[in-house]
Design an enzyme around this catalytic site. Structure first.
Site, PDB file in Angstrom:
ATOM      1  N   PRO A  98       2.476   4.860   1.002  1.00 58.27           N
ATOM      2  CA  PRO A  98       3.054   5.286   2.272  1.00 58.27           C
ATOM      3  C   PRO A  98       1.995   5.961   3.148  1.00 58.27           C
ATOM      4  CG  PRO A  98       4.394   6.053   0.430  1.00 58.27           C
ATOM      5  CD  PRO A  98       3.153   5.452  -0.160  1.00 58.27           C
ATOM      6  N   GLY A  99       2.037   5.658   4.421  1.00 56.58           N
ATOM      7  CA  GLY A  99       1.125   6.331   5.353  1.00 56.58           C
ATOM      8  C   GLY A  99      -0.250   5.715   5.459  1.00 56.58           C
ATOM      9  N   THR A 100      -0.480   4.594   4.785  1.00 54.72           N
ATOM     10  CA  THR A 100      -1.811   3.987   4.874  1.00 54.72           C
ATOM     11  C   THR A 100      -1.986   3.177   6.149  1.00 54.72           C
ATOM     12  OG1 THR A 100      -0.928   2.307   3.400  1.00 54.72           O
ATOM     13  CG2 THR A 100      -2.475   3.860   2.456  1.00 54.72           C
ATOM     14  N   GLY A 101      -0.891   3.000   6.902  1.00 52.97           N
ATOM     15  CA  GLY A 101      -1.029   2.326   8.190  1.00 52.97           C
ATOM     16  C   GLY A 101      -0.498   0.902   8.213  1.00 52.97           C
TER      17      GLY A 101
ATOM     18  N   GLY B 162       0.814  -1.212   0.000  1.00 50.99           N
ATOM     19  CA  GLY B 162       0.000   0.000   0.000  1.00 50.99           C
ATOM     20  C   GLY B 162       0.843   1.254   0.000  1.00 50.99           C
TER      21      GLY B 162
ATOM     22  N   HIS C 237      -8.451  31.085 -13.199  1.00 52.72           N
ATOM     23  CA  HIS C 237      -8.653  29.680 -12.799  1.00 52.72           C
ATOM     24  C   HIS C 237     -10.063  29.485 -12.245  1.00 52.72           C
ATOM     25  CE1 HIS C 237      -4.674  28.035 -13.264  1.00 52.72           C
ATOM     26  NE2 HIS C 237      -4.097  28.860 -12.405  1.00 52.72           N
TER      27      HIS C 237
ATOM     28  N   HIS D 265      -4.765  36.154 -12.656  1.00 50.43           N
ATOM     29  CA  HIS D 265      -4.432  34.750 -12.929  1.00 50.43           C
ATOM     30  C   HIS D 265      -5.343  33.819 -12.112  1.00 50.43           C
ATOM     31  CE1 HIS D 265      -1.238  31.530 -13.651  1.00 50.43           C
ATOM     32  NE2 HIS D 265      -1.977  30.992 -12.679  1.00 50.43           N
ATOM     33  N   GLU D 266      -5.459  34.086 -10.826  1.00 50.85           N
ATOM     34  CA  GLU D 266      -6.268  33.206  -9.968  1.00 50.85           C
ATOM     35  C   GLU D 266      -7.753  33.316 -10.322  1.00 50.85           C
ATOM     36  OE1 GLU D 266      -4.835  30.997  -8.359  1.00 50.85           O
ATOM     37  OE2 GLU D 266      -2.823  31.860  -8.380  1.00 50.85           O
TER      38      GLU D 266
ATOM     39  N   ASP E 233       1.338  25.289 -13.593  1.00 49.90           N
ATOM     40  CA  ASP E 233       0.094  24.901 -14.279  1.00 49.90           C
ATOM     41  C   ASP E 233       0.417  24.183 -15.578  1.00 49.90           C
ATOM     42  OD1 ASP E 233      -1.192  26.324 -12.313  1.00 49.90           O
ATOM     43  OD2 ASP E 233      -1.429  28.130 -13.525  1.00 49.90           O
TER      44      ASP E 233
HETATM   45  P1  ADP Z   1       2.970   3.085   6.617  1.00 54.42           P
HETATM   46  O1  ADP Z   1       3.715   2.085   7.402  1.00 54.42           O
HETATM   47  O2  ADP Z   1       1.888   2.497   5.767  1.00 54.42           O
HETATM   48  O3  ADP Z   1       3.814   4.042   5.835  1.00 54.42           O
HETATM   49  P2  ADP Z   1       2.273   4.028   9.212  1.00 54.42           P
HETATM   50  O4  ADP Z   1       1.665   2.817   9.777  1.00 54.42           O
HETATM   51  O5  ADP Z   1       3.672   4.318   9.601  1.00 54.42           O
HETATM   52  O6  ADP Z   1       2.159   4.017   7.643  1.00 54.42           O
HETATM   53  O7  ADP Z   1       1.336   5.258   9.558  1.00 54.42           O
HETATM   54  C1  ADP Z   1       1.828   6.417  10.170  1.00 54.42           C
HETATM   55  C2  ADP Z   1       0.823   6.972  11.155  1.00 54.42           C
HETATM   56  O8  ADP Z   1      -0.354   7.393  10.511  1.00 54.42           O
HETATM   57  C3  ADP Z   1       0.380   5.973  12.172  1.00 54.42           C
HETATM   58  O9  ADP Z   1       1.233   5.940  13.275  1.00 54.42           O
HETATM   59  C4  ADP Z   1      -1.011   6.470  12.562  1.00 54.42           C
HETATM   60  O10 ADP Z   1      -0.916   7.497  13.521  1.00 54.42           O
HETATM   61  C5  ADP Z   1      -1.503   7.084  11.294  1.00 54.42           C
HETATM   62  N1  ADP Z   1      -2.328   6.124  10.545  1.00 54.42           N
HETATM   63  C6  ADP Z   1      -2.052   5.590   9.339  1.00 54.42           C
HETATM   64  N2  ADP Z   1      -3.030   4.774   8.935  1.00 54.42           N
HETATM   65  C7  ADP Z   1      -3.948   4.761   9.907  1.00 54.42           C
HETATM   66  C8  ADP Z   1      -5.197   4.081  10.077  1.00 54.42           C
HETATM   67  N3  ADP Z   1      -5.686   3.264   9.146  1.00 54.42           N
HETATM   68  N4  ADP Z   1      -5.878   4.310  11.200  1.00 54.42           N
HETATM   69  C9  ADP Z   1      -5.432   5.153  12.144  1.00 54.42           C
HETATM   70  N5  ADP Z   1      -4.258   5.803  12.054  1.00 54.42           N
HETATM   71  C10 ADP Z   1      -3.522   5.633  10.946  1.00 54.42           C
HETATM   72 ZN    ZN Z   2      -2.116  29.083 -11.990  1.00 49.53          ZN
END
Ligand code: ADP
Ligand code: ZN
Length: 626
Positions: free
Chosen positions: A223-226, A221, A449, A445-446, A520
């Site tokens: 990055p940051g999905t948990g 998944g 848009h 410009h803005e 843009d």
């Molecule tokens: P990954 O390993 O996928 O890059 P992490 O597990 O390190 O992501 O997520 C970083 C932080 O983001 C976690 O410590 C948590 O605080 C938050 N986080 C990410 N996904 C979730 C989730 N599904 N539910 C709750 N918190 C989440």
């Molecule tokens: Zn612009």
């Protein structure tokens, strides 16, 4: 100067150590070159002169070495005796003929006191040092290199290189600190892993029936999905130790270190069993071997590490209670051997959360945050499509920080809105002062848009000419109302038109153009090219893939062109150009049609710097189609 104030007053510690070692080494070398231990001054003389002086009765004492003779003159000995010092401060040295057998006789005949020293006397210590120092230096150099190669946070001792750098969290007293209650919005993945908890808790139930417990689970998944969170929650729920390590930590300059670390990691795990090994960024060493073979010899270190990983995974029985959870956002580059049965045979996709998922995640993260009564988290969830768990956690924290900064009792909806803008567009840069001409250009410009966007691609939330982030001088905020999984052809073209509307407004109003539209243009061209090469939307070229997607989970990773003939390449360029031109013309047409509105809006924006809410909508409701 600012960096220093920001809290890095000292250079990194390891550099310091390296520097010190070298000073010490340098000192040693200097000492060995200058024999300062031999204090008296020595004069080199020819051997013949020495023999003559003996015959003339001038020599008082001789020290015969193997290939060196040192002697003192009678007059110096006498003056030394007078001043009551042990040795005269002046002596002479000479190199004898090899094995001059006549020397003892000559000395005896002239009644000179003499003694024989083994080897070179004083200098022997330097002879020994001479042997010792080069290997010593080499060792130091190696140590220093190894140190540096491991970077910060590495094991500082080179002899420890083969030790895994895993961090171990023990299972008891819930040191892992997470349970499934902390994970939200990724329910399918969670359900898959709930089973693993059961394996760890009640292995007999499975082994009794002859079932094999899976060894490896691969979490895939963005990055940051948990993914890390999920793995920790499994350990926390099952109450087992959690061993965490990153794939990149196995790759070192020296071939074989990674493999040794893998071995060490598995040994550690077997001792802690039942436990979970979590390997983040598995792709760092588990890249497909074919893809790296192009370079001479491939990448030996990575390959050996991977092989060791495979061997170790095959080597232990599924019933030892060690479960390996790997995480990656680039599953397509992983070596196929790693995904075979008995290795990472379970693959769990950890998706970006949908709106309901985001709401659940927001609820988890606002548990300990004081919110105002009227806050509706589902509105925030709706406004954050594409956000992953980590982004949402960050959003909540930003909002809380904003409220705290203003000493408010609770976090308000406007804190969330401001935090969201910060995450999307960057921090406000009040210090970046634009001159009048620049502000005027940015305002038109803005508004360009906004007008075109409102007509072709959906509601506009806000326009602002307060500089933000890295390079934005102004921005137009258009938030999607719902999660989208598909984009229709029209929508892509509408988006390109909206992107080009800023530049178009400059042309329509001033007849001149500025550099402000570069971002843009970049995005518009990107989108136009994708529509041709990736989505097969071109009438002329048809649904033929002309790009190889690199990664489905990483944004901003660039695809590579498939090998296409120069005719096709030229056709792609033509198609892209046509799409852009059509969009550009349409944007200009819309703005010419709404020229008065553009004028009115831009003047208002110049006054106010920000247009949003009702005020903005009343303008945008007046936009006419050409
Ligand atoms: P990954 O390993 O996928 O890059 P992490 O597990 O390190 O992501 O997520 C970083 C932080 O983001 C976690 O410590 C948590 O605080 C938050 N986080 C990410 N996904 C979730 C989730 N599904 N539910 C709750 N918190 C989440
Ligand atoms: Zn612009």
């Amino acid at each position: 100067m600012e960096i220093e104030k920001d809290g890095y007053p000292n250079p990194p510690k390891q550099e310091n150590v390296g520097g010190c070692l070298f000073t010490v080494v340098l000192l040693f070398v200097l000492l060995s070159f200058f024999p300062i231990f031999n204090s008296p001054s020595k004069t080199e003389v020819p051997y013949s002169q020495f023999r003559n002086q003996v015959r003339d009765g001038k020599v008082g004492k001789v020290v015969v070495g193997e290939n060196r003779v040192e002697y003192f003159l009678k007059k110096d000995l006498e003056s030394a005796e007078k001043s009551k010092s042990a040795n005269p401060d002046k002596s002479y040295v000479t190199v004898p003929l090899p094995k001059d057998q006549t020397l003892p006789n000559l000395l005896e005949d002239n009644k000179v006191e003499f003694e024989v020293k083994p080897n070179n006397g004083n200098n022997s210590i330097f002879a020994v040092l001479g042997w010792l120092i080069p290997p010593f230096l080499l060792l130091l150099l190696l140590a220093w290199l190894a140190n540096n190669a491991q970077g910060l946070g590495g094991a500082s001792n080179p002899l420890n290189a083969g030790r895994s750098k895993a961090r171990v969290y023990l299972g008891d007293s819930n040191e892992v600190g997470f349970t499934f209650a902390d994970v939200a919005g990724i329910d399918e993945a969670k359900a898959e892993l709930e089973e693993v908890v059961d394996f760890l808790k009640n292995p007999e139930r499975y082994t009794r029936l002859g079932a094999k417990i899976p060894k490896g689970i691969l979490l895939i998944g963005a990055p940051g999905t948990g993914k890390t969170l999920l793995a920790k929650a499994v350990a926390g729920e099952a109450g087992v130790p959690f061993i965490s390590v990153s794939g990149s930590e196995f790759i070192e300059m020296f071939v074989g270190v990674g493999a040794a670390r893998i071995r060490n990691l598995f040994e550690q795990a077997k001792q802690l069993s039942p436990c979970i090994i979590f390997i983040d960024e598995l792709d760092a060493f588990a890249k497909s071997r074919e893809s790296s073979g192009m370079f001479a010899g491939g990448n030996d270190e990575r390959e050996q590490t991977l092989n060791q990983m495979l061997t170790q995974m095959d080597g232990f029985e599924g019933n030892t209670g060690v479960i390996i959870i790997g995480a990656t956002n680039r599953p397509e580059v992983l070596d196929k051997a790693l995904l075979r049965p008995g290795r990472f045979d379970r693959q769990v996709v950890v998706d970006r959360p949908d709106k309901i998922g985001r709401l659940a995640i927001l609820k988890v993260h606002t548990q300990d945050v004081v919110l105002e009564e009227n806050i509706d988290l589902s509105i925030i969830a709706g406004r954050t499509p594409g956000f992953v768990g980590a982004d949402l956690a960050n959003l909540v924290n930003e909002a809380a920080l904003l409220a705290a900064r203003e000493h408010r009792e609770a976090v308000s909806m406007s804190d969330f809105n401001e935090a969201l803008e910060r995450l999307i567009a960057g921090l406000e840069k009040k210090t970046r002062i634009l001159n009048e001409t620049e502000r005027t250009i940015v305002a038109y410009h803005e508004c360009g848009h906004a007008i075109v966007g409102a007509l072709v691609s959906g509601p506009v939330e806000k326009i602002s000419i307060i500089p933000r982030g890295v390079g934005a001088l102004g921005y137009t905020l258009q938030l999607p109302e719902e999660d989208r999984f598909l984009m229709l052809e029209d929508e892509i073209y509408a988006r390109i038109t909206t992107l080009l509307a800023g530049r178009s407004a400059e042309e329509v109003v001033f007849g001149k153009i500025s550099t402000g539209a570069s971002d843009d243009i970049q995005k518009a061209t990107d989108l136009a090219e994708r529509s041709v090469t990736l989505y097969g939307m071109s009438q002329n070229l048809g649904p033929i893939a002309m790009e190889k997607p690199q990664s489905s989970f990483l944004d901003g990773s660039y695809n590579s062109r498939r090998p296409v003939s120069s005719v096709v390449a030229a056709a792609i360029d033509r198609e892209v150009k046509e799409i852009i031109e059509t969009a550009h013309n349409q944007a200009r047409l819309i703005l010419k049609t709404n020229r008065d509105l553009l004028e009115e809006m831009a003047q208002h924006l110049l006054e106010q710097e920000v247009l949003e809410g009702e005020e903005l909508h009343s303008y945008l409701n007046r936009v006419k189609a050409p």
